[in-house]
Write a protein that holds these residues in place. Structure first.
Motif, mmCIF file in Angstrom:
data_model
loop_
_atom_site.group_PDB
_atom_site.id
_atom_site.type_symbol
_atom_site.label_atom_id
_atom_site.label_comp_id
_atom_site.label_asym_id
_atom_site.label_seq_id
_atom_site.Cartn_x
_atom_site.Cartn_y
_atom_site.Cartn_z
ATOM 1 N N MET A 1 0.822 -1.202 0.000
ATOM 2 C CA MET A 1 0.000 0.000 0.000
ATOM 3 C C MET A 1 0.852 1.246 0.000
ATOM 4 S SD MET A 1 -2.698 1.322 2.842
ATOM 5 C CE MET A 1 -3.644 -0.156 2.739
ATOM 6 N N GLY A 2 1.959 1.214 0.711
ATOM 7 C CA GLY A 2 2.757 2.424 0.828
ATOM 8 C C GLY A 2 4.212 2.143 0.613
ATOM 9 N N SER A 3 5.007 3.198 0.563
ATOM 10 C CA SER A 3 6.450 3.072 0.426
ATOM 11 C C SER A 3 7.109 3.984 1.433
ATOM 12 C CB SER A 3 6.885 3.435 -0.993
ATOM 13 O OG SER A 3 6.575 4.774 -1.264
ATOM 14 N N SER A 4 8.256 3.567 1.964
ATOM 15 C CA SER A 4 8.946 4.364 2.966
ATOM 16 C C SER A 4 9.631 5.543 2.319
ATOM 17 C CB SER A 4 9.958 3.500 3.707
ATOM 18 O OG SER A 4 10.893 2.982 2.802
ATOM 19 N N ARG A 5 9.855 6.601 3.096
ATOM 20 C CA ARG A 5 10.469 7.817 2.591
ATOM 21 C C ARG A 5 11.777 8.063 3.318
ATOM 22 N NH1 ARG A 5 5.275 9.642 3.997
ATOM 23 N NH2 ARG A 5 6.153 10.842 5.696
ATOM 24 N N PRO A 6 12.695 8.807 2.683
ATOM 25 C CA PRO A 6 13.934 9.154 3.371
ATOM 26 C C PRO A 6 13.656 10.053 4.560
ATOM 27 C CG PRO A 6 13.721 10.349 1.300
ATOM 28 C CD PRO A 6 12.640 9.320 1.322
ATOM 29 N N VAL A 7 14.411 9.879 5.624
ATOM 30 C CA VAL A 7 14.205 10.639 6.853
ATOM 31 C C VAL A 7 15.267 11.720 6.960
ATOM 32 C CG1 VAL A 7 14.080 10.501 9.363
ATOM 33 C CG2 VAL A 7 13.227 8.616 7.976
ATOM 34 N N THR A 8 14.855 12.937 7.290
ATOM 35 C CA THR A 8 15.791 14.035 7.470
ATOM 36 C C THR A 8 16.031 14.262 8.953
ATOM 37 O OG1 THR A 8 13.982 15.624 7.464
ATOM 38 C CG2 THR A 8 15.031 15.155 5.355
ATOM 39 N N PRO A 9 17.169 14.830 9.320
ATOM 40 C CA PRO A 9 17.458 15.063 10.742
ATOM 41 C C PRO A 9 16.429 15.989 11.372
ATOM 42 C CG PRO A 9 19.424 15.338 9.394
ATOM 43 C CD PRO A 9 18.275 15.225 8.460
ATOM 44 N N ALA A 10 16.120 15.740 12.609
ATOM 45 C CA ALA A 10 15.146 16.565 13.319
ATOM 46 C C ALA A 10 15.745 17.929 13.645
ATOM 47 C CB ALA A 10 14.715 15.870 14.610
ATOM 48 N N THR A 67 5.383 7.705 -6.331
ATOM 49 C CA THR A 67 5.492 6.250 -6.306
ATOM 50 C C THR A 67 5.074 5.709 -4.947
ATOM 51 O OG1 THR A 67 7.322 6.311 -7.891
ATOM 52 C CG2 THR A 67 7.041 4.284 -6.622
ATOM 53 N N SER A 68 4.170 4.757 -4.968
ATOM 54 C CA SER A 68 3.732 4.075 -3.749
ATOM 55 C C SER A 68 3.886 2.578 -3.971
ATOM 56 C CB SER A 68 2.276 4.435 -3.428
ATOM 57 O OG SER A 68 1.430 4.053 -4.498
ATOM 58 N N LYS A 69 3.402 1.792 -3.034
ATOM 59 C CA LYS A 69 3.472 0.341 -3.168
ATOM 60 C C LYS A 69 2.082 -0.263 -3.060
ATOM 61 C CE LYS A 69 8.205 -0.575 -1.621
ATOM 62 N NZ LYS A 69 9.063 -1.288 -0.642
ATOM 63 N N THR A 70 1.845 -1.267 -3.885
ATOM 64 C CA THR A 70 0.577 -1.985 -3.837
ATOM 65 C C THR A 70 0.586 -2.931 -2.642
ATOM 66 O OG1 THR A 70 1.402 -3.800 -5.206
ATOM 67 C CG2 THR A 70 0.481 -1.885 -6.354
ATOM 68 N N ALA A 72 0.635 -5.930 -2.696
ATOM 69 C CA ALA A 72 1.540 -7.040 -3.009
ATOM 70 C C ALA A 72 3.001 -6.631 -2.936
ATOM 71 C CB ALA A 72 1.226 -7.590 -4.401
ATOM 72 N N GLY A 73 3.251 -5.339 -2.639
ATOM 73 C CA GLY A 73 4.620 -4.870 -2.507
ATOM 74 C C GLY A 73 5.249 -4.368 -3.785
ATOM 75 N N GLN A 74 4.470 -4.252 -4.871
ATOM 76 C CA GLN A 74 5.004 -3.773 -6.138
ATOM 77 C C GLN A 74 4.944 -2.249 -6.200
ATOM 78 O OE1 GLN A 74 2.492 -5.801 -8.954
ATOM 79 N NE2 GLN A 74 3.850 -7.577 -9.066
ATOM 80 N N ALA A 75 5.971 -1.653 -6.809
ATOM 81 C CA ALA A 75 6.010 -0.198 -6.950
ATOM 82 C C ALA A 75 4.954 0.251 -7.954
ATOM 83 C CB ALA A 75 7.392 0.248 -7.396
ATOM 84 N N THR A 92 0.968 6.805 -0.258
ATOM 85 C CA THR A 92 -0.123 5.991 -0.777
ATOM 86 C C THR A 92 -0.963 6.780 -1.771
ATOM 87 O OG1 THR A 92 -2.015 4.622 -0.126
ATOM 88 C CG2 THR A 92 -1.669 6.654 1.103
ATOM 89 N N THR A 93 -1.815 6.071 -2.488
ATOM 90 C CA THR A 93 -2.723 6.702 -3.444
ATOM 91 C C THR A 93 -3.958 7.214 -2.721
ATOM 92 O OG1 THR A 93 -3.820 4.590 -3.874
ATOM 93 C CG2 THR A 93 -1.933 5.154 -5.269
ATOM 94 N N ALA A 94 -4.856 7.851 -3.461
ATOM 95 C CA ALA A 94 -6.077 8.382 -2.849
ATOM 96 C C ALA A 94 -6.925 7.261 -2.253
ATOM 97 C CB ALA A 94 -6.874 9.174 -3.884
ATOM 98 N N SER A 95 -7.082 6.167 -3.006
ATOM 99 C CA SER A 95 -7.866 5.048 -2.477
ATOM 100 C C SER A 95 -7.117 4.345 -1.350
ATOM 101 C CB SER A 95 -8.182 4.056 -3.601
ATOM 102 O OG SER A 95 -6.987 3.575 -4.198
ATOM 103 N N GLY A 96 -5.791 4.236 -1.492
ATOM 104 C CA GLY A 96 -4.993 3.616 -0.440
ATOM 105 C C GLY A 96 -4.969 4.435 0.836
ATOM 106 N N ARG A 97 -5.146 5.750 0.696
ATOM 107 C CA ARG A 97 -5.179 6.635 1.866
ATOM 108 C C ARG A 97 -6.334 6.264 2.788
ATOM 109 N NH1 ARG A 97 -7.049 11.475 -0.345
ATOM 110 N NH2 ARG A 97 -9.093 10.806 0.384
#
Length: 517
Positions: A1-10, A67-70, A72-75, A92-97
């Motif tokens: 459903m989703g994909s991880s994003r890069p994290v920036t320093p706090a 880019t998100s993930k289904t 099934a884990g596909q981009a 995530t996408t609008a429906s995935g949200r």
């Protein structure tokens, strides 16, 4: 459903809520107020998460937030906006949200194009002054800092913030006016959508309609298909929209037509995409040919013909029409008779070839189909006017090639009163050399052959695919924009690879002459 994003320093700074201003709400909505007025730790995490999301939206390449993930884990890369969760690292996408919110109880998201805040409970975008201030600074300067620049800074060399500001403000919106939009299905209209999508990427039709080739403002024709095409090309190529397009005007043109052949289109039944292509081009030919004749009657100068021997100079003929040559040789006296016919597309039979044992071993290809049609002589019914012999052989070849070559693979057949589909895999190339199938390929020396062949090379532009059987089938298409392929499934548009295209069950192939591709 989703994909991880890069994290920036706090940020080490303690965030503050923007003070109240007259006429401006203190919080975006009641739900945001509860979030930001809670413990300081939650406030800090929210501001930090929003900054991280804005860095993804503003600093990375556009394809990352798109880019998100289904499940099934596909981009999955889409052209419509995605949503970056403000409470975790999911895109995530609008429906995935909606699904993500139900599973995790996360209610706040950042839109992937501009960084707007979306509240799931309000089911709308909300304007929060605190987060909006961060968004505007990030988009405007590339930094979250509100530090005012000294006067001396204005006369020094460009700083890092200057270059970021220039970069942000000179980048075009992703897919801006590139012709990449989905088309909504209005009730079993996928047959129409795939043809329209293919025509939207046709360079000759695009230049014609965007270049005022058909003057819609002066057109008095009712239910004009050319006007509907004008409207589509403007919507696809002249407007920075990527949401789905409704081709209701195009559909209405056929529904309101008095032609008997179009009656079947005014129903919710699935239609043949190839037949619709023929209907559409016939209408465009009639409209533009009439306009050309009217211009000549009014004394306008005749435009230069695309081919001197062409009987019509309309945009459809300039784009799709070529000519085949048939040579019939009497087996009795050797008399040769030659005839020439125009074609708008070439239909390649699959039924006979698919049953051959050699094909089952080596596989069927477009090249093999073309060889069977235009390189091999076949017996035909013919009575010689010279000797009366009824034995003759017919050899077909291509006399002149069009700018855009349309190949139909005849997957549908009638047998004993019932229709069926030929699902044989047919391979096709990204680059197609049509020279071997022309009459110029015979009797020429090798040097001249190579020179002529360069003008007969085509590059694949679009592929229309029929998925499923005749009763419950569905049409999708692939089109190339630049060097990138896209998959069009009604209003859904996703990136596609070359292997996706080449492994598809092609029904119609559109090739563009290499000099125009």
């Amino acid at each position: 459903m989703g994909s991880s994003r890069p994290v920036t320093p706090a940020s080490p700074r303690v965030p503050k809520i923007k003070p109240a201003q007259p006429g401006v709400p203190l919080f975006g909505c009641e739900h945001v107020r509860i979030l930001l007025e809670g413990p300081v730790e939650i406030l800090e995490n929210t501001i930090r998460a929003y900054r991280t999301c804005m860095c993804v939206v503003s600093d990375t390449t556009p394809i990352i937030p798109q880019t998100s993930k289904t499940p099934a884990g596909q981009a999955l890369t889409t052209l419509t906006p995605n949503y970056l969760c403000l409470q975790c690292e999911v895109t995530t996408t609008a429906s995935g949200r909606v699904e993500h919110g139900m599973e995790t109880k996360h209610r706040f998201y950042v839109e992937s194009r501009n960084g707007y805040l979306f509240c799931q409970m309000c089911n709308d975008f909300v304007f929060d002054p605190t987060l909006e201030g961060l968004r505007l600074r990030k988009i405007g300067t590339g930094s979250f800092s509100s530090r005012k620049r000294k006067l001396d800074d204005l006369f020094t060399d460009a700083s890092k913030e200057d270059s970021q500001l220039m970069s942000v403000n000179t980048n075009n919106t992703p897919c801006r006016a590139s012709g990449i939009r989905g088309i909504y299905n209005m009730g079993a209209t996928c047959y129409m959508n795939v043809i329209l999508q293919s025509l939207m990427q046709n360079p000759l039709l695009r230049n014609f309609h965007l270049g005022d080739g058909h003057r819609s403002s002066e057109c008095t024709r009712k239910n004009c298909v050319a006007c509907a095409m004008d409207e589509m090309f403007q919507a696809f190529h002249a407007q920075p929209e990527t949401v789905g397009y409704s081709a209701h005007n195009m559909l209405a043109c056929f529904w309101m037509s008095k032609r008997k052949a179009y009656e079947e289109l005014a129903s919710n039944k699935e239609q043949d995409a190839h037949e619709f292509f023929q209907f559409l081009t016939e209408e465009l030919h009639e409209i533009n040919a009439n306009a050309h004749r009217q211009a000549l009657e009014d004394g306008a100068p005749s435009p230069k013909r695309a081919r001197p021997d062409s009987s019509c100079n309309c945009i459809v003929h300039q784009t799709f029409y070529g000519r085949t040559q048939s040579t019939i040789t009497c087996q009795g006296c050797g008399e040769i008779r030659t005839s020439v016919q125009q074609f708008m597309d070439l239909s390649l039979g699959l039924d006979v070839l698919s049953k051959k044992k050699s094909i089952k071993t080596t596989g069927l290809s477009v090249k093999r189909c073309l060889e069977a049609e235009y390189k091999q002589a076949e017996r035909c019914e013919y009575t010689c006017h010279n000797c009366g012999t009824k034995e003759a052989k017919k050899l077909s070849s291509i006399k002149s090639l069009p700018n855009v070559l349309s190949l139909q693979l005849k997957r549908f057949k009638q047998s004993n009163g019932s229709a069926s589909k030929i699902e044989t895999k047919v391979s096709f190339p990204l680059k197609l050399d049509m020279y071997p199938y022309t009459n110029r390929a015979r009797g020429q020396d090798s040097k001249q052959n190579s020179e002529l062949a360069r003008g007969c090379t085509y590059e694949l532009q679009s592929v229309v695919v029929h998925v499923g059987n005749l009763e419950t089938g569905h049409y999708i298409s692939y089109s190339r924009v630049g060097n990138q392929w896209f998959k069009f499934n009604d209003h859904n548009v996703t990136l596609a690879s070359k292997s996706d295209v080449l492994n598809s069950e092609a029904f119609i192939l559109f090739y563009v002459i290499q000099s125009l591709a």
